[in-house]
Design a protein around this motif. Structure first.
Motif, short mmCIF file in Angstrom:
data_model
loop_
_atom_site.label_atom_id
_atom_site.label_comp_id
_atom_site.label_asym_id
_atom_site.label_seq_id
_atom_site.Cartn_x
_atom_site.Cartn_y
_atom_site.Cartn_z
N PRO A 127 0.64 -1.36 0.05
CA PRO A 127 -0.01 0.16 0.07
C PRO A 127 0.77 1.44 0.14
CG PRO A 127 -1.03 -1.54 1.40
CD PRO A 127 0.25 -2.27 1.09
N GLU A 128 2.06 1.20 0.54
CA GLU A 128 2.79 2.56 0.32
C GLU A 128 3.11 2.96 -1.14
OE1 GLU A 128 7.74 1.42 0.29
OE2 GLU A 128 6.61 0.83 2.22
N ASP A 129 2.86 2.24 -2.21
CA ASP A 129 2.90 2.70 -3.44
C ASP A 129 1.36 2.73 -4.26
OD1 ASP A 129 5.73 3.22 -3.85
OD2 ASP A 129 6.36 0.97 -3.92
N ASN A 130 0.63 2.99 -3.26
CA ASN A 130 -0.75 3.07 -3.65
C ASN A 130 -1.08 3.61 -5.01
OD1 ASN A 130 -3.61 4.58 -3.93
ND2 ASN A 130 -3.73 2.99 -2.31
N ILE A 131 -1.68 2.98 -5.98
CA ILE A 131 -1.86 3.48 -7.43
C ILE A 131 -2.53 4.79 -7.48
CG2 ILE A 131 -2.11 3.09 -9.88
CD1 ILE A 131 0.34 1.88 -8.89
N PRO A 132 -3.77 4.61 -6.91
CA PRO A 132 -4.87 5.70 -6.91
C PRO A 132 -4.42 7.02 -6.26
CG PRO A 132 -6.06 3.79 -6.26
CD PRO A 132 -4.67 3.64 -6.44
N PHE A 133 -3.31 7.04 -5.20
CA PHE A 133 -2.74 8.09 -4.35
C PHE A 133 -1.64 8.79 -5.49
CE2 PHE A 133 0.53 9.86 -1.81
CZ PHE A 133 -0.15 10.68 -1.05
N PHE A 134 -0.92 7.77 -5.93
CA PHE A 134 -0.05 8.39 -7.11
C PHE A 134 -0.60 8.97 -8.05
CE2 PHE A 134 1.92 7.37 -11.16
CZ PHE A 134 3.06 7.98 -10.95
N TYR A 135 -1.87 8.36 -8.90
CA TYR A 135 -2.34 9.30 -9.75
C TYR A 135 -2.89 10.76 -9.32
CZ TYR A 135 -5.44 9.63 -13.89
OH TYR A 135 -6.01 10.14 -15.17
N ALA A 136 -3.70 10.89 -7.90
CA ALA A 136 -4.17 11.84 -7.61
C ALA A 136 -3.16 13.03 -7.55
CB ALA A 136 -4.73 11.68 -6.31
N GLY A 137 -2.09 12.58 -7.72
CA GLY A 137 -1.05 13.83 -7.67
C GLY A 137 -0.71 14.53 -8.86
N ILE A 138 -1.45 14.03 -10.07
CA ILE A 138 -1.23 14.66 -11.27
C ILE A 138 -2.05 15.84 -11.31
CG2 ILE A 138 -1.48 14.17 -13.77
CD1 ILE A 138 -0.95 11.16 -13.23
N ALA A 139 -3.49 15.87 -10.97
CA ALA A 139 -4.15 16.95 -11.33
C ALA A 139 -3.61 18.19 -10.68
CB ALA A 139 -5.63 16.72 -10.83
N PRO A 140 -3.33 18.14 -9.47
CA PRO A 140 -2.89 19.51 -8.80
C PRO A 140 -1.50 19.93 -9.54
CG PRO A 140 -3.11 17.87 -7.08
CD PRO A 140 -3.40 16.98 -8.44
N LEU A 141 -0.74 19.20 -10.07
CA LEU A 141 0.37 19.45 -10.81
C LEU A 141 0.00 20.43 -12.11
CD1 LEU A 141 2.89 16.59 -10.38
CD2 LEU A 141 3.02 19.00 -9.22
N VAL A 142 -0.98 19.57 -12.86
CA VAL A 142 -1.56 20.31 -14.00
C VAL A 142 -2.32 21.66 -13.73
CG1 VAL A 142 -3.51 19.76 -15.87
CG2 VAL A 142 -1.80 17.93 -15.13
N ASP A 143 -3.07 21.69 -12.55
CA ASP A 143 -3.68 22.80 -12.40
C ASP A 143 -2.71 24.00 -12.24
OD1 ASP A 143 -6.18 21.45 -12.48
OD2 ASP A 143 -6.39 21.28 -10.34
N ARG A 144 -1.56 23.55 -11.52
CA ARG A 144 -0.51 24.83 -11.29
C ARG A 144 0.41 25.04 -12.44
NH1 ARG A 144 0.63 21.76 -6.41
NH2 ARG A 144 2.83 21.38 -6.97
N ARG A 145 0.01 24.25 -13.61
CA ARG A 145 0.92 24.08 -14.71
C ARG A 145 2.41 24.17 -14.20
NH1 ARG A 145 -1.99 26.02 -18.77
NH2 ARG A 145 -0.23 27.16 -19.93
N ALA A 146 2.69 23.17 -13.40
CA ALA A 146 3.89 22.99 -12.60
C ALA A 146 5.04 22.19 -13.66
CB ALA A 146 3.92 22.16 -11.42
N ASN A 147 6.16 22.47 -13.47
CA ASN A 147 7.10 21.62 -14.15
C ASN A 147 7.62 20.68 -13.03
OD1 ASN A 147 7.64 22.82 -16.81
ND2 ASN A 147 8.26 24.64 -15.72
N ALA A 148 7.37 19.38 -13.19
CA ALA A 148 7.49 18.41 -12.18
C ALA A 148 7.76 17.30 -12.81
CB ALA A 148 6.32 18.27 -11.29
N THR A 149 8.30 16.33 -11.84
CA THR A 149 8.08 14.76 -12.15
C THR A 149 7.59 14.04 -11.00
OG1 THR A 149 10.66 15.14 -13.05
CG2 THR A 149 9.92 12.85 -12.59
N LEU A 150 6.71 13.09 -11.46
CA LEU A 150 6.01 12.37 -10.48
C LEU A 150 6.50 10.98 -10.86
CD1 LEU A 150 3.66 12.65 -8.43
CD2 LEU A 150 1.99 12.01 -10.47
N VAL A 151 7.30 10.45 -9.61
CA VAL A 151 7.89 9.05 -9.64
C VAL A 151 6.82 8.22 -8.61
CG1 VAL A 151 9.96 7.76 -9.31
CG2 VAL A 151 9.88 9.85 -10.19
#
Length: 151
Positions: A127-151
């Motif tokens: 569970p420490e690498d939970n897929i829905p939690f990981f995926y939920a991190g994408i939208a805030p980065l898109v909303d902020r128009r951030a330059n980022a890497t999600l690993v």
């Protein structure tokens, strides 16, 4: 068998995007039999459907079983395509742990989403690498128009 051996066995579409979409469909089809551990009809490329992917990977974690290379790639493709359908983007070649990366937001910003290592980590680490939690991190980065890497 490695991921690239798996890909070589198949007649590959002309683009990485087409190939990934095809592999994501293969993931759904893999669960279309009556005794499948998840309901393929609910694998609809929605954010909510990622709980089913997580459930499949949890089974490997619970049994402490190695995730087969083909299932690793198909599950990764499904998560990639879920993100690409929601946020757009294109695939680039990655590194050994993450042979592909989804790049979202170009040219205005650039978010690199590394799914493959996370899929493998979910099966191995639980569970420490939970897929829905990981995926939920994408939208805030898109909303902020951030330059980022999600690993």
């Amino acid at each position: 068998m490695g991921i690239f051996d798996f890909l070589k066995r198949r007649k590959m579409p002309a683009t990485i995007e087409n190939a990934m979409a095809s592999q994501a469909t293969d993931f759904v089809n893999a669960f279309s039999h009556p005794r499948a551990p998840v309901d393929a009809s609910k694998l609809d490329f929605s954010e909510g459907s990622l709980h089913l992917v997580d459930q499949v990977l949890q089974d490997f974690y619970r049994r402490q079983a190695a995730l087969p290379d083909d299932l690793h790639f198909l599950a990764s493709a499904y998560v990639f395509e879920t993100a690409r359908r929601q946020f757009g983007g294109r695939y680039l070649r990655g590194d050994q742990e993450n042979p592909f990366v989804l790049v979202i937001g170009e040219p205005d910003f650039r978010i690199g989403v590394f799914v493959m290592g996370k899929i493998k980590g979910r099966a191995a680490n639980g569970p420490e690498d939970n897929i829905p939690f990981f995926y939920a991190g994408i939208a805030p980065l898109v909303d902020r128009r951030a330059n980022a890497t999600l690993v």
